[in-house]
Write an enzyme that holds these catalytic residues in place. Structure first.
Site, PDB file in Angstrom:
ATOM      1  N   HIS A 285      -0.516  -0.443   0.566  1.00  0.00           N
ATOM      2  CA  HIS A 285       0.348  -1.431   1.213  1.00  0.00           C
ATOM      3  C   HIS A 285      -0.539  -2.499   1.864  1.00  0.00           C
ATOM      4  O   HIS A 285      -1.619  -2.195   2.379  1.00  0.00           O
ATOM      5  CB  HIS A 285       1.251  -0.763   2.260  1.00  0.00           C
ATOM      6  CG  HIS A 285       2.307  -1.703   2.752  1.00  0.00           C
ATOM      7  ND1 HIS A 285       2.063  -2.623   3.740  1.00  0.00           N
ATOM      8  CD2 HIS A 285       3.579  -1.894   2.354  1.00  0.00           C
ATOM      9  CE1 HIS A 285       3.156  -3.344   3.930  1.00  0.00           C
ATOM     10  NE2 HIS A 285       4.095  -2.921   3.098  1.00  0.00           N
TER      11      HIS A 285
ATOM     12  N   SER B 298      10.749  -9.379   2.257  1.00  0.00           N
ATOM     13  CA  SER B 298      11.983  -9.974   2.782  1.00  0.00           C
ATOM     14  C   SER B 298      13.200  -9.764   1.883  1.00  0.00           C
ATOM     15  O   SER B 298      14.060 -10.649   1.774  1.00  0.00           O
ATOM     16  CB  SER B 298      11.778 -11.464   3.083  1.00  0.00           C
ATOM     17  OG  SER B 298      10.777 -11.627   4.077  1.00  0.00           O
TER      18      SER B 298
ATOM     19  N   GLU C 211       4.166  -7.131  -3.901  1.00  0.00           N
ATOM     20  CA  GLU C 211       4.605  -7.646  -2.602  1.00  0.00           C
ATOM     21  C   GLU C 211       3.697  -8.799  -2.169  1.00  0.00           C
ATOM     22  O   GLU C 211       2.617  -8.558  -1.605  1.00  0.00           O
ATOM     23  CB  GLU C 211       4.515  -6.545  -1.548  1.00  0.00           C
ATOM     24  CG  GLU C 211       5.369  -5.330  -1.837  1.00  0.00           C
ATOM     25  CD  GLU C 211       5.670  -4.550  -0.565  1.00  0.00           C
ATOM     26  OE1 GLU C 211       6.853  -4.444  -0.230  1.00  0.00           O
ATOM     27  OE2 GLU C 211       4.732  -4.095   0.103  1.00  0.00           O
TER      28      GLU C 211
ATOM     29  N   GLU D 234      -0.436  -3.893   4.612  1.00  0.00           N
ATOM     30  CA  GLU D 234      -0.810  -3.644   6.009  1.00  0.00           C
ATOM     31  C   GLU D 234      -1.973  -2.660   6.093  1.00  0.00           C
ATOM     32  O   GLU D 234      -2.819  -2.751   6.985  1.00  0.00           O
ATOM     33  CB  GLU D 234       0.423  -3.157   6.798  1.00  0.00           C
ATOM     34  CG  GLU D 234       1.379  -4.320   7.042  1.00  0.00           C
ATOM     35  CD  GLU D 234       2.853  -3.964   7.014  1.00  0.00           C
ATOM     36  OE1 GLU D 234       3.204  -2.784   7.197  1.00  0.00           O
ATOM     37  OE2 GLU D 234       3.668  -4.880   6.790  1.00  0.00           O
TER      38      GLU D 234
ATOM     39  N   GLY E  16       7.994  -9.509   5.793  1.00  0.00           N
ATOM     40  CA  GLY E  16       8.396  -9.603   7.194  1.00  0.00           C
ATOM     41  C   GLY E  16       8.511 -11.035   7.713  1.00  0.00           C
ATOM     42  O   GLY E  16       8.625 -11.261   8.909  1.00  0.00           O
TER      43      GLY E  16
ATOM     44  N   ASN F  76      10.614   1.330   3.300  1.00  0.00           N
ATOM     45  CA  ASN F  76       9.355   1.611   4.005  1.00  0.00           C
ATOM     46  C   ASN F  76       9.586   1.332   5.488  1.00  0.00           C
ATOM     47  O   ASN F  76       9.662   0.181   5.889  1.00  0.00           O
ATOM     48  CB  ASN F  76       8.261   0.706   3.419  1.00  0.00           C
ATOM     49  CG  ASN F  76       6.972   0.759   4.229  1.00  0.00           C
ATOM     50  OD1 ASN F  76       6.755   1.687   5.014  1.00  0.00           O
ATOM     51  ND2 ASN F  76       6.117  -0.240   4.038  1.00  0.00           N
TER      52      ASN F  76
ATOM     53  N   LYS G  54       7.635   1.860   7.977  1.00  0.00           N
ATOM     54  CA  LYS G  54       6.441   1.457   8.752  1.00  0.00           C
ATOM     55  C   LYS G  54       6.386   2.245  10.067  1.00  0.00           C
ATOM     56  O   LYS G  54       6.792   3.408  10.092  1.00  0.00           O
ATOM     57  CB  LYS G  54       6.431  -0.063   8.969  1.00  0.00           C
ATOM     58  CG  LYS G  54       6.663  -0.816   7.666  1.00  0.00           C
ATOM     59  CD  LYS G  54       6.471  -2.309   7.769  1.00  0.00           C
ATOM     60  CE  LYS G  54       6.773  -2.942   6.416  1.00  0.00           C
ATOM     61  NZ  LYS G  54       6.429  -4.347   6.350  1.00  0.00           N
TER      62      LYS G  54
HETATM   63  P1  PGA Z   1       9.930  -6.614   4.554  1.00  0.00           P
HETATM   64  O1  PGA Z   1       8.701  -5.583   4.237  1.00  0.00           O
HETATM   65  O2  PGA Z   1      11.071  -6.191   3.663  1.00  0.00           O
HETATM   66  O3  PGA Z   1      10.221  -6.423   6.002  1.00  0.00           O
HETATM   67  O4  PGA Z   1       9.438  -7.977   4.219  1.00  0.00           O
HETATM   68  C1  PGA Z   1       8.421  -5.176   2.929  1.00  0.00           C
HETATM   69  C2  PGA Z   1       7.240  -4.226   2.914  1.00  0.00           C
HETATM   70  O5  PGA Z   1       6.293  -4.428   3.687  1.00  0.00           O
HETATM   71  O6  PGA Z   1       7.209  -3.250   2.130  1.00  0.00           O
END
Ligand code: PGA
Length: 265
Positions: free
Chosen positions: A100, A219, A174, A102, A180, A9, A11
């Site tokens: 997601h 992560s 997640e 976000e 992140g 992803n 983003k």
């Molecule tokens: P990350 O993001 O691997 O940077 O933690 C995962 C995601 O948001 O799908």
């Protein structure tokens, strides 16, 4: 056997030029070791870079899949900024992400919006990766299972009569506090929550739950993928940061391939 899936992803990252640089490096590597026979591989760029990634995938014959990061729940009309299912299908995407964290947190998409988006995508025969996961406050309060089960219930209730969900639906767990942040959820705990999610899916959708893939995200990086991917109930990873670099993403794929031992990482 559920085929593993590694999905990157991206983003709000990568222009068309950067997308071309990335995919034109990745695709020959995938092809060289027939990696997509072993593990499904997907990149999920911004809308503006989808066509570039799809063209590269087609020309290379590498088996790469390309997803979109969002879909409108509306079919057409006065909805400034939205992209509908028909437009995504025209781009020949393989899948779309829905829910997601976000989108939930930054763009205030609640469970009803996410349920509507999931139904819209599936009604249009677009494979969907449904994300779920708890914020840190919920984890600290010890109510992770109830919270995540509630997200699943709300999203799946409107689609429970649909067929082919083993092909069309993927779920990604997640935990928000692990996204992140560099804080990975302990693999055993991720496996436990994913097992709980599978039981909830079984309650709602029945035995197809055994065939629906459930990924872990938060992560994930080359250093921890093996521990995660080798858990019984974890069928792959949704990767943010580590999917932006060719080397790291390729390592994640190689280490997830079912014949990983015979490949040089
Ligand atoms: P990350 O993001 O691997 O940077 O933690 C995962 C995601 O948001 O799908």
């Amino acid at each position: 056997m559920r085929k593993r899936l590694i999905a990157g992803n991206w983003k709000l990252n990568k222009t068309k030029k950067e997308t071309l640089e990335f995919t034109s490096t990745l695709c020959p590597e995938l092809k060289k070791n027939s990696l997509t026979d072993e593990v499904e591989v997907m990149v999920i760029p911004s809308f503006t870079s989808i066509e570039t990634a799809v063209n590269c995938k087609k020309e290379s014959g590498s088996g790469l899949m390309v997803g979109a990061q969002d879909i409108s729940q509306y079919a057409s009309g006065a909805y400034t900024g939205e992209v509908n299912a028909e437009m995504l299908k025209e781009l020949e995407i393989d899948a779309v992400l829905v829910g997601h964290s976000e989108r939930r947190e930054v763009f205030q998409e609640n469970n009803d919006v996410i349920a509507a988006k999931l139904k819209t995508a599936l009604d249009a025969s677009i494979k969907t990766i449904l994300c779920c996961g708890e914020p840190e406050s919920v984890r600290e309060a010890g109510t992770t299972d109830e919270f995540v089960a509630g997200q699943i219930e709300s999203a799946l209730a409107p689609i429970k009569e649909m067929t082919n969900l083993d092909q069309m639906l993927v779920i990604a767990y997640e935990p928000i506090w692990a996204i992140g942040t560099g804080k990975t959820c302990d693999a055993a705990e991720a496996d436990r929550v994913i097992n709980m999610i599978r039981s909830k899916v079984k309650e709602i959708l029945g035995d197809v739950s055994e065939k629906i893939r459930i990924l872990y995200g938060g992560s994930v990086k080359p250093e921890n993928i093996e521990e995660i991917i080798n858990k019984n109930d974890i069928d792959g990873a949704l990767v943010g940061g580590a999917s932006l670099k060719n080397d790291a993403f390729l390592q994640l794929i190689t280490k997830s391939a079912s014949n990983a031992d015979s490949l040089v990482a």
